[in-house]
Design a protein around this motif. Sequence first.
Motif, PDB file in Angstrom:
ATOM      1  N   VAL A  53       0.818  -1.212   0.000  1.00 29.13           N
ATOM      2  CA  VAL A  53       0.000   0.000   0.000  1.00 29.13           C
ATOM      3  C   VAL A  53       0.852   1.263   0.000  1.00 29.13           C
ATOM      4  N   LEU A  54       2.164   1.128   0.298  1.00 23.02           N
ATOM      5  CA  LEU A  54       3.037   2.296   0.234  1.00 23.02           C
ATOM      6  C   LEU A  54       3.384   2.660  -1.200  1.00 23.02           C
ATOM      7  N   GLY A  55       2.965   1.830  -2.138  1.00 18.55           N
ATOM      8  CA  GLY A  55       3.228   2.136  -3.542  1.00 18.55           C
ATOM      9  C   GLY A  55       2.680   3.492  -3.946  1.00 18.55           C
ATOM     10  N   GLU A  56       1.523   3.845  -3.404  1.00 21.01           N
ATOM     11  CA  GLU A  56       0.951   5.148  -3.732  1.00 21.01           C
ATOM     12  C   GLU A  56       1.866   6.266  -3.261  1.00 21.01           C
ATOM     13  N   ALA A  57       2.372   6.146  -2.028  1.00 20.96           N
ATOM     14  CA  ALA A  57       3.232   7.189  -1.472  1.00 20.96           C
ATOM     15  C   ALA A  57       4.507   7.340  -2.287  1.00 20.96           C
ATOM     16  N   VAL A  58       5.108   6.225  -2.648  1.00 20.01           N
ATOM     17  CA  VAL A  58       6.352   6.280  -3.421  1.00 20.01           C
ATOM     18  C   VAL A  58       6.102   6.899  -4.787  1.00 20.01           C
ATOM     19  N   GLN A  59       5.026   6.468  -5.443  1.00 17.38           N
ATOM     20  CA  GLN A  59       4.720   6.997  -6.779  1.00 17.38           C
ATOM     21  C   GLN A  59       4.530   8.509  -6.744  1.00 17.38           C
ATOM     22  N   GLN A  60       3.748   8.994  -5.801  1.00 17.53           N
ATOM     23  CA  GLN A  60       3.466  10.426  -5.750  1.00 17.53           C
ATOM     24  C   GLN A  60       4.710  11.223  -5.350  1.00 17.53           C
ATOM     25  N   ALA A  61       5.542  10.645  -4.471  1.00 13.47           N
ATOM     26  CA  ALA A  61       6.795  11.313  -4.109  1.00 13.47           C
ATOM     27  C   ALA A  61       7.722  11.409  -5.313  1.00 13.47           C
ATOM     28  N   MET A  62       7.759  10.367  -6.145  1.00 10.43           N
ATOM     29  CA  MET A  62       8.562  10.407  -7.373  1.00 10.43           C
ATOM     30  C   MET A  62       8.067  11.512  -8.300  1.00 10.43           C
ATOM     31  N   ARG A  63       6.793  11.656  -8.439  1.00 12.67           N
ATOM     32  CA  ARG A  63       6.236  12.705  -9.303  1.00 12.67           C
ATOM     33  C   ARG A  63       6.597  14.089  -8.777  1.00 12.67           C
ATOM     34  N   ALA A  64       6.438  14.263  -7.457  1.00 13.36           N
ATOM     35  CA  ALA A  64       6.769  15.561  -6.876  1.00 13.36           C
ATOM     36  C   ALA A  64       8.258  15.863  -7.035  1.00 13.36           C
ATOM     37  N   SER A  94      16.668   2.076  -4.575  1.00 10.01           N
ATOM     38  CA  SER A  94      17.152   1.902  -5.953  1.00 10.01           C
ATOM     39  C   SER A  94      16.710   3.015  -6.884  1.00 10.01           C
ATOM     40  N   LEU A  95      15.880   3.918  -6.408  1.00 16.69           N
ATOM     41  CA  LEU A  95      15.281   4.908  -7.294  1.00 16.69           C
ATOM     42  C   LEU A  95      16.162   6.123  -7.538  1.00 16.69           C
ATOM     43  N   GLY A  96      17.161   6.349  -6.705  1.00 22.13           N
ATOM     44  CA  GLY A  96      18.002   7.525  -6.867  1.00 22.13           C
ATOM     45  C   GLY A  96      17.285   8.819  -6.551  1.00 22.13           C
ATOM     46  N   MET A  97      16.408   8.789  -5.558  1.00 23.63           N
ATOM     47  CA  MET A  97      15.656   9.973  -5.174  1.00 23.63           C
ATOM     48  C   MET A  97      16.534  10.925  -4.378  1.00 23.63           C
ATOM     49  N   ALA A 118      10.222  14.756  -9.421  1.00 22.98           N
ATOM     50  CA  ALA A 118      10.465  15.073 -10.831  1.00 22.98           C
ATOM     51  C   ALA A 118      10.097  16.514 -11.139  1.00 22.98           C
ATOM     52  N   ILE A 119       8.967  16.963 -10.600  1.00 29.64           N
ATOM     53  CA  ILE A 119       8.542  18.353 -10.810  1.00 29.64           C
ATOM     54  C   ILE A 119       9.555  19.316 -10.205  1.00 29.64           C
ATOM     55  N   ALA A 120      10.159  18.896  -9.087  1.00 30.40           N
ATOM     56  CA  ALA A 120      11.150  19.738  -8.406  1.00 30.40           C
ATOM     57  C   ALA A 120      12.516  19.697  -9.083  1.00 30.40           C
ATOM     58  N   GLY A 121      12.674  18.857 -10.147  1.00 28.26           N
ATOM     59  CA  GLY A 121      13.917  18.854 -10.913  1.00 28.26           C
ATOM     60  C   GLY A 121      14.755  17.605 -10.789  1.00 28.26           C
ATOM     61  N   ALA A 122      14.333  16.629  -9.981  1.00 30.12           N
ATOM     62  CA  ALA A 122      15.114  15.400  -9.845  1.00 30.12           C
ATOM     63  C   ALA A 122      15.050  14.596 -11.138  1.00 30.12           C
ATOM     64  N   THR A 123      16.141  13.895 -11.467  1.00 27.17           N
ATOM     65  CA  THR A 123      16.175  13.073 -12.675  1.00 27.17           C
ATOM     66  C   THR A 123      15.957  11.606 -12.317  1.00 27.17           C
ATOM     67  N   GLY A 124      15.625  10.812 -13.341  1.00 30.08           N
ATOM     68  CA  GLY A 124      15.439   9.381 -13.137  1.00 30.08           C
ATOM     69  C   GLY A 124      14.126   8.999 -12.515  1.00 30.08           C
ATOM     70  N   MET A 125      13.154   9.916 -12.508  1.00 29.17           N
ATOM     71  CA  MET A 125      11.860   9.674 -11.866  1.00 29.17           C
ATOM     72  C   MET A 125      10.775   9.295 -12.880  1.00 29.17           C
ATOM     73  N   GLU A 126      11.171   8.849 -14.060  1.00 24.81           N
ATOM     74  CA  GLU A 126      10.204   8.576 -15.111  1.00 24.81           C
ATOM     75  C   GLU A 126       9.330   7.362 -14.792  1.00 24.81           C
ATOM     76  N   ASP A 127       8.130   7.391 -15.354  1.00 21.16           N
ATOM     77  CA  ASP A 127       7.179   6.266 -15.301  1.00 21.16           C
ATOM     78  C   ASP A 127       6.956   5.721 -13.885  1.00 21.16           C
ATOM     79  N   PRO A 128       6.654   6.566 -12.923  1.00 24.06           N
ATOM     80  CA  PRO A 128       6.512   6.066 -11.546  1.00 24.06           C
ATOM     81  C   PRO A 128       5.379   5.061 -11.393  1.00 24.06           C
ATOM     82  N   TYR A 129       4.250   5.306 -12.055  1.00 28.37           N
ATOM     83  CA  TYR A 129       3.114   4.389 -11.897  1.00 28.37           C
ATOM     84  C   TYR A 129       3.468   3.001 -12.396  1.00 28.37           C
ATOM     85  N   GLU A 130       4.060   2.952 -13.584  1.00 30.91           N
ATOM     86  CA  GLU A 130       4.378   1.648 -14.160  1.00 30.91           C
ATOM     87  C   GLU A 130       5.423   0.910 -13.334  1.00 30.91           C
TER      88      GLU A 130
END
Length: 492
Positions: A400-411, A447-450, A413-425
């Motif tokens: 269930v933490l998948g939602e949190a991780v996905q949305q954090a990746m999107r945020a 492993s995401l490089g956040m 990416a918007i803030a300029g971090a790289t490697g955050m592509e395709d979080p949902y998939e």
Amino acid sequence: MVLMAHDLSSLSPAIALTPLDGRYRSVVAPLVDSLSEAALNRARIHVEVEWLIHLTTHEVLPGAPTFSDAEIAYLRQIIEDFGAEEIADLAEIEAETRHDVKAVEYFLKRRLAAAPDALGEDTVLPRVGEIVHIFCTSEDINNLAYALIIKDAVTCTWLPAAHRLVTDIADLAHEARSVPMLARTHGQPATPVTLGKELAVTAYRLTRQLRRIASAEYLGKINGATGTYGAHAISVPEADWPTIARAFVEHLGLTFTPLTTQIEAHDWQAELYADIARFNRIAHNFATDVWTYISLGYFRQNLAAQGSTGSSTMPHKVNPIRFENAEANMEISCALLDALAATLVTSRLQRDLTDSTTQRNVAPAFGHSLLAIDNMTRGLAGLDVDPEPMAADLDGAWEVLGEAVQQAMRAAAIAGATGMEDPYERLKELTRGRRVDAQAMREFISSLGMPADVEARLAALTPATYTGYADRLVGELDSLVPPLAELTARTE
């Protein structure tokens, strides 16, 4: 086929036909003082007495006497004293008249004739019998009497019971505001919540309905056989009858209806019953959810508080009967309320008597709702929150933490971090159709490089701590659930 030798219908005292007057009598008994046939007749007498006083006090009828304070007190004492003897007298009169409202008229005239015994020979009351029921059709008395008794049932019995249930749910929401729980959407594990927040949702929904019910209008009219004041105008043309009628209806504590046929259209009843039915349905939904939480072990049932034996053959069981009983009674109440609302808004032309029979079933509609509310209130009192099964369910659902991780990746990416592509998939590949434990989730996060701060925040997250503002949201109830006095004041 004869099942038994005795005819149970002939036994004395009489055996109740329905469970409301038998098995559950003690719970619904308070409604007898509002919605029984005797209560209706008492309200009819009240309307007739007040109409008599109203016409004479305001000197509407030329030549009519003015009553003394003692005579007015005598008249109102007739209602105060209405009990077993008066019920029997009225039944005896109705057996002769075959008309319930006419029986009330004759009953009151007999009390006027008996006034000298209490007030002395100088009283004018025996001479005013023809003022009783003057210019009234039966519906003038009935619509006002029904409005009064239904208002009384809501204000004095149903609303306090419903408010107590909502208050108990709100109190439990506060107690469990920080207890984390695995939410389920479509029956599947979803973003965690707290038990208190889920309970608060129900308290909020029910409170909205209580406010609507407390704000209900109880309408009434007293305008004659076809709503034109025809007999009034031809008999006493100098009187302003619509104004007199309005003042009288408002004196009774009701809202005046200026335009009617012979009957008051009962639209207000349909509106009220729809709101009570909606309260029932929300409460029914709550009962089914609580039943489910019990089955999941989130609530333990306190056998002593429930006051039940449990299963007749399996001693380990404590059946959630309070909530099952509530479900059934809410369903019966809603069925009756729906039928009342659908039927009462229609009448053939000026008048038909379908509403007479229909309105006599207002009591069981309220009774089954009151019984359900009582069962749910007692059921809640017998529940203890058990955090351990909730904690175990949460610890087994790290996906269930998948939602949190996905949305954090999107945020990020918007803030300029790289490697955050395709979080949902990427989260779907990790979590869909499989169980994910703490180690797998944390390895995935690392492993995401956040950005370091985001990774640290997510690495510290657990299903039990991923509850957002759930705790804080429960505090919304503090300003939402009104005191009972505020609710009942709205009906005055």
